[in-house]
Structures are given as structure tokens and as C-alpha cells.
Design a protein around this motif. Structure first.
Motif, PDB file in Angstrom:
ATOM      1  N   THR A   1       0.876  -1.157   0.000  1.00  0.00           N
ATOM      2  CA  THR A   1       0.000   0.000   0.000  1.00  0.00           C
ATOM      3  C   THR A   1       0.911   1.203   0.000  1.00  0.00           C
ATOM      4  O   THR A   1       1.770   1.325   0.857  1.00  0.00           O
TER       5      THR A   1
ATOM      6  N   ALA B   1      -6.462   5.957  -3.216  1.00  0.00           N
ATOM      7  CA  ALA B   1      -6.481   4.488  -3.327  1.00  0.00           C
ATOM      8  C   ALA B   1      -7.044   3.879  -2.056  1.00  0.00           C
ATOM      9  O   ALA B   1      -7.840   2.933  -2.103  1.00  0.00           O
TER      10      ALA B   1
ATOM     11  N   LEU C   1      -8.734   0.200  -2.853  1.00  0.00           N
ATOM     12  CA  LEU C   1      -7.860  -0.434  -3.837  1.00  0.00           C
ATOM     13  C   LEU C   1      -6.713  -1.130  -3.122  1.00  0.00           C
ATOM     14  O   LEU C   1      -6.049  -0.543  -2.279  1.00  0.00           O
TER      15      LEU C   1
ATOM     16  N   ALA D   1      -3.868  -5.159  -9.008  1.00  0.00           N
ATOM     17  CA  ALA D   1      -4.697  -4.271  -8.180  1.00  0.00           C
ATOM     18  C   ALA D   1      -6.125  -4.777  -8.209  1.00  0.00           C
ATOM     19  O   ALA D   1      -6.616  -5.227  -9.249  1.00  0.00           O
TER      20      ALA D   1
ATOM     21  N   LEU E   1     -10.111  -3.703  -6.958  1.00  0.00           N
ATOM     22  CA  LEU E   1     -11.083  -2.764  -6.404  1.00  0.00           C
ATOM     23  C   LEU E   1     -12.319  -3.570  -6.041  1.00  0.00           C
ATOM     24  O   LEU E   1     -12.938  -4.181  -6.918  1.00  0.00           O
TER      25      LEU E   1
ATOM     26  N   ILE F   1      -8.249   4.916 -10.535  1.00  0.00           N
ATOM     27  CA  ILE F   1      -7.611   3.596 -10.418  1.00  0.00           C
ATOM     28  C   ILE F   1      -6.435   3.522 -11.386  1.00  0.00           C
ATOM     29  O   ILE F   1      -5.342   3.079 -11.028  1.00  0.00           O
TER      30      ILE F   1
ATOM     31  N   CYS G   1      -3.527   5.504  -9.973  1.00  0.00           N
ATOM     32  CA  CYS G   1      -2.949   4.854  -8.790  1.00  0.00           C
ATOM     33  C   CYS G   1      -2.139   3.609  -9.170  1.00  0.00           C
ATOM     34  O   CYS G   1      -1.055   3.368  -8.621  1.00  0.00           O
TER      35      CYS G   1
ATOM     36  N   HIS H   1       1.817   3.062  -8.606  1.00  0.00           N
ATOM     37  CA  HIS H   1       2.257   1.880  -7.865  1.00  0.00           C
ATOM     38  C   HIS H   1       3.320   1.111  -8.648  1.00  0.00           C
ATOM     39  O   HIS H   1       4.330   0.679  -8.097  1.00  0.00           O
TER      40      HIS H   1
END
Length: 135
Positions: free
Chosen positions: A12, A18, A23, A35, A37, A58, A61, A65
Motif C-alpha cells: 500500500t 487508493a 484499492l 490491483a 477494487l 484507479i 494509482c 504503484h
């Protein structure tokens, strides 16, 4: 993970949006990040569908990531998006969404990431996008 460090195959990153969405990121058997959701009616646009802004969030993010976990980011800083290109291919129903990113170009300061968001079948994406980020 705390403060951007990985533990137990999950990660995370300090991305409040997120966290708000729920997420999560986990590594699959091949070591690739996936990922997820969770299904949530509260993220809807039109009844029964996920809002396009949520899908765009999303996408951003997941790209951040990917860069943070693979591309040796600068210490203490998240990569910053400088361009987003999103193709909405079909409506995403209010079910679980999955996303995966792939680095297309890894430059000295600019990184280009391709992201795919799907629900039931990775070969039938609901959103495809490309994100350019600055380290």
C-alpha cells in the motif's frame, strides 16, 4: 507495508485516494502486481456502474504503484503524473475490478506506463490507458 515498504507480498503506497476506494495490491504467482477494487455501489455513476472518474483514479494509482515498486523512485517522493490518456471501452458494472500495469518506456526522468482495467476477463478490458509520470 508502511511508508512505501513491501511486506508479505502486499503493498500500500501512501495514496489517500487508493485507500478511500479500497484499492489493494498483491503479487500473483508470477510476481506481477495485481490491483483489486472491491465491488461497491457507492462508487457508482449511473445505476449499477462504476463512475468513469473512479476508473481514471484507479488507472493513475496503478501506474504510480508500478513505478514505485519497479522503477527505483526518488526517496520519499511519489512519481507525479504529467499526462493521462484513457480509453473507456465498455461500462464497468459495480462488481470487482482488476488492474495491471506495464512499463512501456523507462527514461531518466519520464516513465510511460500502460494500464489495463477489467472485470471478468483480462482479454475484455473496460478501460485501457497510458500514463506518463515524472520521477
Amino acid at each position: 507495508m508502511t511508508n512505501g515498504r513491501m511486506t508479505d507480498g502486499q503493498m500500500t503506497i501512501a495514496m489517500p485516494y487508493a485507500a478511500f476506494l479500497g484499492l489493494t495490491f498483491a503479487q500473483d504467482a508470477d510476481g506481477e502486481w495485481l490491483a483489486t477494487l472491491p465491488a461497491a455501489e457507492t462508487l457508482g455513476g449511473r445505476p449499477g456502474f462504476v463512475h468513469g472518474g473512479v476508473l481514471a483514479g484507479i488507472l493513475e494509482c496503478v501506474a504510480i504503484h508500478k513505478v514505485q515498486t519497479v522503477a527505483a523512485p526518488r526517496e520519499g517522493r511519489l512519481a507525479r503524473p504529467i499526462n493521462l490518456n484513457i480509453s473507456y471501452l465498455r461500462g464497468a458494472t459495480a462488481d470487482i475490478c482488476y488492474a495491471r500495469a506495464e512499463i512501456v518506456r523507462l527514461g531518466g526522468r519520464i516513465i510511460v506506463v500502460s494500464v489495463r482495467i477489467w472485470q471478468d476477463d483480462p482479454q475484455k478490458p473496460v478501460v485501457l490507458g497510458q500514463v506518463s509520470l515524472m520521477r
